[in-house]
Design an enzyme around this catalytic site. Structure first.
Site, PDB file in Angstrom:
ATOM      1  N   HIS A   1      46.989  42.607  36.263  1.00 20.10           N
ATOM      2  CA  HIS A   1      46.837  41.714  37.418  1.00 20.10           C
ATOM      3  C   HIS A   1      45.410  41.699  37.981  1.00 20.10           C
ATOM      4  CE1 HIS A   1      51.009  40.397  39.109  1.00 20.10           C
ATOM      5  NE2 HIS A   1      50.735  39.881  37.931  1.00 20.10           N
TER       6      HIS A   1
ATOM      7  N   CYS B   1      53.934  29.685  32.329  1.00 17.66           N
ATOM      8  CA  CYS B   1      52.894  30.045  33.297  1.00 17.66           C
ATOM      9  C   CYS B   1      52.205  31.361  32.963  1.00 17.66           C
ATOM     10  CB  CYS B   1      53.452  30.077  34.717  1.00 17.66           C
ATOM     11  SG  CYS B   1      54.658  31.380  34.957  1.00 17.66           S
TER      12      CYS B   1
HETATM   13  C1  PEP Z   1      54.203  36.619  33.328  1.00 21.73           C
HETATM   14  O1  PEP Z   1      54.854  37.653  33.260  1.00 21.73           O
HETATM   15  O2  PEP Z   1      53.848  35.955  32.326  1.00 21.73           O
HETATM   16  C2  PEP Z   1      53.771  36.091  34.623  1.00 21.73           C
HETATM   17  C3  PEP Z   1      53.262  34.887  34.732  1.00 21.73           C
HETATM   18  O3  PEP Z   1      53.867  36.898  35.699  1.00 21.73           O
HETATM   19  P1  PEP Z   1      52.900  38.151  35.980  1.00 21.73           P
HETATM   20  O4  PEP Z   1      51.711  38.033  35.069  1.00 21.73           O
HETATM   21  O5  PEP Z   1      52.539  38.065  37.399  1.00 21.73           O
HETATM   22  O6  PEP Z   1      53.759  39.318  35.643  1.00 21.73           O
END
Ligand code: PEP
Ligand code: MG
Length: 585
Positions: free
Chosen positions: A197, A506
């Site tokens: 993140h 996403c």
């Molecule tokens: C994912 O897991 O692909 C996602 C978009 O959420 P995050 O990266 O916040 O876990």
């Protein structure tokens, strides 16, 4: 003489170039090191004096409480710690290091403790060896009191003038979310991965980042000039004149390429054969919505609301009104375009702002909608804020980490119950994130209950392949082209199409033009990605023939291995490269 042009090579995970002075942060960025300008020495010594005074009164208070409630003998431990606080080898030595070496108090303290530790450990005297624990205790307390209630890296960056390059072993997303990124121009980490993140945030803010350097925090000294190239993964310490010129040229080339991409801004996403593709952007910090608008995104496909928790002043969450204001402004800025707000995807560590994660407990524990259903008071607060804000734009609510249709229905029922208490609220679409294999395998069921599906490939890949997405040692195995992953993705596309539901991707896979082409071949028509990737994906799609992509996707899901998929994609890659060459003239 200082050595110039020391070259390090890591993994470039956020494109762009940057030059700045190094701030070094170790122990998951809880200890910070920086060289002081001459005028800062006195302030730093003063900080040490106040930290010492706070520590003294805390220890005196604990000592007298323990003496009253437990006994004199136990209170003696704290009396010993008080003596240690006055030991010339500790406080005086820290002061000396600040004065003579012109280093920040935190770093000076770290060094003095390590010197004392060596002395204690070397002594034959068992009593002294036992004092090592007390030393760590007093040292930790002093360290905390140097920046009371503040995160050391966040507060140091606030004090310094930019441009800075943060050189860290690793930086947690909650620390990253609080940094002043107008001063921090680049990020260099010993460990890290593209889907961590912190890296996702850096990319989203346009901050060049290089990770996986192994020992950058040992090689790069605080205060040195560092040049970062987040595309190639190169880092140059103390660049000479020629190296600086090269960096400047790279920045100029990138700026020209960016201007060319800007020409596509007002043109909708589509393939060469006219298949319309919706391109939206991901967002982590609501105030940065301008970046989403700048690239001409058709909406926000994923707003990671948990970053709000990181930026809140205290632990325990964010009030309904603060959330309401944030969502209202975001919806207003994007209106009439849709804004998909994901409810908090945070485990206990992030809620409590521990600044570090317990790894598996965070990944497999109480997170996403699962946590929401257990702590339903916090979930209700967020839902109320969202529903109140919904009148100001086009809101879609996305539930993270869903594992079954039953769980989704439970959350949906809870949302309906909250909605009954919010006057004048109209229907808001509720979607499910598909990011664990259980959800992908039951996407047909989920598509009956959810208004839309959004695939989070970052987690889906991690859980399908049993590869920790943040473990750089496994980065070679974290492979979106694995046929197992592709089969799950195809299941979601089929389920979405059959149920006539909106479905999109996403995760970071949506920021890779070639993988987007493959996903188009599987039937996906909507993607949400980091803002900087959007124009690049848009341009690449214009070179892709959807029919050809379909044929390739059919072969890809039945392939034996990721390498086969890679080969199958070659014609699409060639078409994209040719288009880029033509655009560049
Ligand atoms: C994912 O897991 O692909 C996602 C978009 O959420 P995050 O990266 O916040 O876990
Ligand atoms: Mg996820």
């Amino acid at each position: 003489m200082t050595r110039t042009n020391i070259r390090l090579n890591g993994r470039g995970v956020a494109e762009g170039t940057a030059i700045g002075r190094a701030v070094v942060a170790v122990r998951e960025a809880r200890q910070v090191r920086y060289r002081l300008a001459a005028g800062r020495v006195d302030r730093e010594r003063q900080r040490l004096r106040s930290a010492r005074a706070i520590t003294r009164s805390q220890l005196e208070e604990i000592s007298s409480r323990v003496s009253r409630t437990v006994g004199q003998a136990q209170a003696a431990i704290f009396a010993a710690q008080l003596l240690m606080l006055d030991d010339p080898m500790l406080a005086d030595r820290v002061d000396e290091l600040i004065r003579t070496e012109r280093i920040n108090a935190d770093w000076a303290l770290e060094r003095a403790i390590s010197e004392l530790h060596t002395v204690f450990a070397r002594e034959g005297d068992a009593w002294l060896r036992e004092r090592i624990g007390d030393l760590a205790d007093v040292g930790g307390r002093l360290q905390q009191n140097l920046r009371p209630g503040r995160d050391p890296l966040v507060s140091l960056v606030q004090e310094l003038d930019g441009p800075l390059i943060v050189v860290a072993d690793e930086v947690s997303p909650s620390i990253a979310a609080q940094l002043d990124w107008t001063k921090v121009r680049g990020l260099v980490c010993d460990v890290g991965s593209p889907t961590h993140h912190t890296v996702i945030l850096a990319r989203s803010l346009g901050i060049p980042a290089v990770v996986g350097l192994g020992s950058a925090t040992q090689v790069i000294l605080p205060g040195q000039t560092v040049a970062v190239d987040g595309a190639t993964g190169e880092v140059v310490v103390e660049p000479d004149h020629d190296a600086l010129e090269r960096w400047k040229q790279r920045a100029d080339v990138a700026a020209v390429a960016l201007r060319k991409l800007d020409e596509l801004r007002g043109i909708p996403g589509a393939t060469a054969d006219g298949v319309r593709i919706r391109l939206e952007a991901n967002l982590e910090i609501a105030e940065e919505v301008g970046r989403v608008l700048d690239v001409g995104a058709e909406g926000i496909g994923l707003y990671r609301s948990e970053f709000l928790l990181d930026r809140a002043p205290a632990t325990g969450g964010v009030s309904e009104d603060v959330q309401y204001e944030t969502y209202r402004k975001l919806l207003g800025a994007m209106a009439p375009r849709p804004v998909t707000i994901r409810t908090f995807d945070a485990g206990e560590e992030r809620w409590e702002r521990l600044g570090h994660t317990q790894g598996h407990r965070e990944r497999f524990g109480l997170r996403g909608v699962r946590a929401a259903l257990q702590h339903d008071a916090r979930f209700r607060v967020q839902i109320r804020a969202l529903l109140r804000a919904s009148a100001h734009g086009h809101l879609r609510i996305l539930l993270p980490f869903v594992t079954s249709a039953a769980e989704f229905r439970q959350a949906r029922a809870l949302i309906a119950e909250v909605a009954r208490g919010v006057p004048g609220v109209t229907e808001v679409p509720i979607g499910a994130m598909i990011e664990v294999p259980a959800a992908a395998l039951t996407a047909d069921r989920l598509a009956r209950d959810a208004d839309f599906l959004s695939v989070g490939t970052n987690d889906l890949i991690q859980y399908t392949l049993a590869i920790d997405r943040t473990d750089e040692r496994l980065s070679g195995h974290y492979e979106p082209r694995e046929p197992a992953v592709l089969r799950l993705l195809r299941m979601v596309a089929t389920a979405g199409r059959r149920a006539n539901r909106d479905f999109s991707v996403c995760g970071e896979m949506a920021a890779d033009p070639l993988l987007v082409a493959l996903l188009v071949g599987m039937g996906f028509r909507a993607f949400s990605m980091t803002p900087a990737a959007l124009p690049v994906v848009k341009r690449s799609l214009r070179a892709v023939n959807a029919r050809q992509a379909e044929k390739i996707a059919r072969l890809a899901v039945t392939a034996d291995a990721a390498e086969d998929v890679h080969r199958l994609l070659a014609p699409l890659a060639d078409a994209m490269h040719a288009a880029v060459a033509v655009a560049a003239g």
